[in-house]
Structures are given as C-alpha cells and as structure tokens.
Design a protein around this motif. Sequence first.
Motif, PDB file in Angstrom:
ATOM      1  N   PHE A 106     -14.697  24.095 -89.019  1.00  0.00           N
ATOM      2  CA  PHE A 106     -14.003  23.179 -88.110  1.00  0.00           C
ATOM      3  C   PHE A 106     -13.257  23.970 -87.030  1.00  0.00           C
ATOM      4  CE2 PHE A 106     -14.460  19.663 -91.161  1.00  0.00           C
ATOM      5  CZ  PHE A 106     -14.620  18.590 -90.292  1.00  0.00           C
ATOM      6  N   VAL A 107     -12.585  25.048 -87.447  1.00  0.00           N
ATOM      7  CA  VAL A 107     -11.815  25.862 -86.497  1.00  0.00           C
ATOM      8  C   VAL A 107     -12.739  26.492 -85.466  1.00  0.00           C
ATOM      9  CG1 VAL A 107     -10.432  27.954 -86.267  1.00  0.00           C
ATOM     10  CG2 VAL A 107      -9.912  26.308 -88.076  1.00  0.00           C
ATOM     11  N   CYS A 108     -13.865  27.025 -85.930  1.00  0.00           N
ATOM     12  CA  CYS A 108     -14.793  27.709 -85.027  1.00  0.00           C
ATOM     13  C   CYS A 108     -15.381  26.738 -84.009  1.00  0.00           C
ATOM     14  CB  CYS A 108     -15.902  28.365 -85.844  1.00  0.00           C
ATOM     15  SG  CYS A 108     -17.047  29.370 -84.874  1.00  0.00           S
ATOM     16  N   ALA A 109     -15.734  25.533 -84.472  1.00  0.00           N
ATOM     17  CA  ALA A 109     -16.399  24.572 -83.589  1.00  0.00           C
ATOM     18  C   ALA A 109     -15.416  23.716 -82.807  1.00  0.00           C
ATOM     19  CB  ALA A 109     -17.319  23.672 -84.414  1.00  0.00           C
ATOM     20  N   GLY A 110     -14.257  23.415 -83.396  1.00  0.00           N
ATOM     21  CA  GLY A 110     -13.356  22.451 -82.770  1.00  0.00           C
ATOM     22  C   GLY A 110     -12.021  22.985 -82.331  1.00  0.00           C
ATOM     23  N   GLY A 111     -11.710  24.247 -82.659  1.00  0.00           N
ATOM     24  CA  GLY A 111     -10.444  24.830 -82.237  1.00  0.00           C
ATOM     25  C   GLY A 111      -9.287  24.452 -83.143  1.00  0.00           C
ATOM     26  N   THR A 112      -8.101  24.976 -82.786  1.00  0.00           N
ATOM     27  CA  THR A 112      -6.903  24.727 -83.579  1.00  0.00           C
ATOM     28  C   THR A 112      -5.753  24.316 -82.672  1.00  0.00           C
ATOM     29  OG1 THR A 112      -6.169  27.031 -83.424  1.00  0.00           O
ATOM     30  CG2 THR A 112      -7.553  26.446 -85.309  1.00  0.00           C
ATOM     31  N   GLN A 113      -4.781  23.694 -83.295  1.00  0.00           N
ATOM     32  CA  GLN A 113      -3.537  23.360 -82.620  1.00  0.00           C
ATOM     33  C   GLN A 113      -2.418  23.617 -83.625  1.00  0.00           C
ATOM     34  OE1 GLN A 113      -3.368  19.363 -81.078  1.00  0.00           O
ATOM     35  NE2 GLN A 113      -2.032  19.956 -79.400  1.00  0.00           N
ATOM     36  N   THR A 114      -1.515  24.507 -83.274  1.00  0.00           N
ATOM     37  CA  THR A 114      -0.472  24.923 -84.206  1.00  0.00           C
ATOM     38  C   THR A 114       0.713  23.958 -84.155  1.00  0.00           C
ATOM     39  OG1 THR A 114      -1.103  27.236 -83.926  1.00  0.00           O
ATOM     40  CG2 THR A 114       1.077  26.795 -84.879  1.00  0.00           C
ATOM     41  N   VAL A 115       1.087  23.461 -85.336  1.00  0.00           N
ATOM     42  CA  VAL A 115       2.248  22.582 -85.469  1.00  0.00           C
ATOM     43  C   VAL A 115       3.274  23.318 -86.319  1.00  0.00           C
ATOM     44  CG1 VAL A 115       3.109  20.356 -86.272  1.00  0.00           C
ATOM     45  CG2 VAL A 115       0.779  20.542 -85.352  1.00  0.00           C
ATOM     46  N   LEU A 116       4.470  23.565 -85.778  1.00  0.00           N
ATOM     47  CA  LEU A 116       5.515  24.277 -86.501  1.00  0.00           C
ATOM     48  C   LEU A 116       6.493  23.253 -87.072  1.00  0.00           C
ATOM     49  CD1 LEU A 116       6.705  26.986 -87.334  1.00  0.00           C
ATOM     50  CD2 LEU A 116       8.005  27.005 -85.182  1.00  0.00           C
TER      51      LEU A 116
END
Length: 434
Positions: free
Chosen positions: A286-296
């Motif tokens: 999922f990370v490789c294909a769709g990216g990430t968004q960091t929530v702190l």
Amino acid sequence: MLADSWRVRLAGEVGARSLRELGEDRLSAKKGCRNAVELLARITLASERTLTQRMRLGAAVRPRTALTGDTLPAAFPAASAALRAGALGYDSAAAIIDTLDPIRSRVGDLNLERAETALVAAATGPTVESPLPFSADEVRGQARVWEQVLDPDGTEPVEERAMQARGISAGLTRDGLVHRKMALLPEIDAKFETLLNAYLNPRSKPTFTDADPDAPKDPRATAQARHDVFASLIDGAARSADAPRIGGAAPTVLVSVRQADLDRRCGSGFIEGCDAALSMRAVEQFVCAGGTQTVLIGDDGRLISLSTSDRVFNAQQRRAITLRDGGCIIPGCTIPAAWSEIHHVIAHRDGGKTETCNGVLLCWFHHRTIETSGWQILMIDGVPHVKPPPWLRGGRSDAETPWRRSTKSRTQLADQLEAASAAESRAGSSPTRC
C-alpha cells in the motif's frame, strides 16, 4: 434445542417490539439503540449476523397481528409448535422457513402448509420413510424437492426472480480472508468469466516477437490467479476518471500503521471497517503504490500534526511510465497498464526517489510477491531490466544470468523488432572473411 427455541422466540419478540412503525415507543429506542439487532447484540454479545437470522426465524414462528387487531397463527405453525416443544432444531427450522417462505405468494397457504407439515415430521421423526429424524442438511434437501414440486416453473418469470436474488453479500472475516457470496446474473457472470480468461491465457496477448523464453508457468492455482486478476481490475476501476469521488478524491483505502512498526518492518496494519489485520508486507505494498501521510498523535491522544501526502507517483509520471512499460513488466504476465500498480525499484526507505527512473509497473500479485518470488528488477539508464527466479534459469547462477530488458509497450516492442531486423540485414550484407 430448547435453548435454541428460546433464543429464536425472544429475538422475534424483541424484533416485533422494535418495529420502525412504533416510532419512539419501540423497545430499541427506549433502550438507546438504533434497532433491535443493536439491542440484542449489547445484551447477548452475539454477532449481528447471528441475531439477524434469529430475528427472521422468530418473526416466522410467532403469532401475527391482523390489521383489525386480531391475533393470527404464526406463518409457520407446525414449525413454531415443534420449536417451542424442543423437538425441532434451529438449523432444521431455518432450512424449512428459508426455503418455503419465498414461494408462499406463488403456491398458496394450503400447499405451503402441506409441505411444512411433512418437513417438520421428517425433521422430528420417525416417519414411514425413515426410522430416524432427518438431519438439518437432509431437511434442506427435502425442502428443495418440495419447492420444485410446488413451484416447478413459477408464476413469476425466472429472470425476474433472478433479478431480485442477484447480489454480492457483505464480507465475513475468517482465517485472514474476507468471505463473500456472489449471485451474478448469467450475462454478468459470462462477461466476468470472459474477462478473467482473457488475462489468464497468455495466448490472448498480442506480441511482436516469438514466445517469451523467460515466461514462467504460473505457479498459482486457478482460483488464486482469478482472485489476483480481480484485484488488478478493482485497482484499475478505482483509478478511472469515471469513478465517483469521495470527499473530492478518488476512492482510497486508508491503512493505519504505527511508524515504529513500519520502521522495524514487523507488526500489523489496519483498514477501517475490516476485521482482519494486514501483514507488514501488505502494508508496504500500500505504501509503495499509494504513499503515506504521517499523523502525529500525542500521549494523551491529541492530534498534534498531519503531514501532506508523499511517496506517490503523480498522474503525469504514471502516464510516462505506462508509455514505457505498457503493463506489468514480469515476463508472461498479461495484466495491462491500467490495472497495474507502480513499484519503487529502490524502496523509499532505502533512499529511492519517487521518479520515473525508479518506478515500474507491476500487477497486484507480482507487486505483493516481488521480494519473495525471486524476480529481480534493475533500472539501467532509466530502463527496466529483469532477471528470472533461480528455478527458471536452467541451472545458471545469478552471475551467469544476464539482465533482460522488459517492456510490454507495443511501440517499444516495434522499435526493438525494427532494430533487430536492421542488425540482421547489416550482418547479412557484410562481406565474410576466411
């Protein structure tokens, strides 16, 4: 069986007292629940699926109320009496009611009563036909026979009944899989089957050259391969410009995972609304294909910050990679570009950038298994090259196996064919030396 009887009867009673027509006077509303299923779930801790089945049976075996206010017998009086007496089990009662209830309007109450009486007698036994009571599966089979006898053709056309029965059920998670039931109309199933077969049959893929020497025999079972084609189809549909937007964006599955687990490459991820946990391999796909968004999030649960989405190939990059690769670059795979995901050849965690020279098209299956299947990918001057797994090398070592350029793009294949033909022409026209 008496315990089953009480569960069904009480579920039916709670359902009757929680009908929407009763408004604020319904039992579920008085207890602060949205419906009878929620109320029963809070009391019994049983699943909503089980409680819904109990309520349906309970409604069929409890006395009814006429519009005049008079009390009428249950819709299935024989099953109701046997269930109350503890002589009829839950599964047998469900087999009788689930089979006969849908045909009531077409066969009439009298015919249905004959069938019900005979089936209850068989389930509680003994009968002339059997010295022992029928099992629930035998009762269901016998009920199907009665259905065919009473309603061989049906006053309602078969197609109309099929239209009413079509559907895809909600999933039930078990053993790490989500199990769904599908009831497709014949023409829809034919289209689906043809689509699956087209992409599972390598001969259906037009090529410019002879059969690919590195094309492996698919190690997957047929059912597994069909699942993976379906997965790629879903990906392609979600990315389509015609897909409905959700919150202004294309349909997007949100996966949550702790940063520490992602860094260690162990642990699990979670999808909202899905009971099954995701393996870290699935999360990384999922990370490789769709990216990430960091929530702190702070120790007190307060949302502190939210980063912008990154590590995602944009539409322009995807178009460029599609023109270069033409589809999943693994030899022998026929999944088209529109259904493929973009894989970071050098992972982002290892310093790989989200650029066209570091992205290649892989179908869902080959993306999920790229680190375990043995296939190797290397970008040489921005061009994807592959090496097959050891079992496909014919005994050659890794050093002896050359990197092979891989593309499914028809324009690229045409260029390669022209270059090969030109080289052969030059070789044929050059003078030979002794």
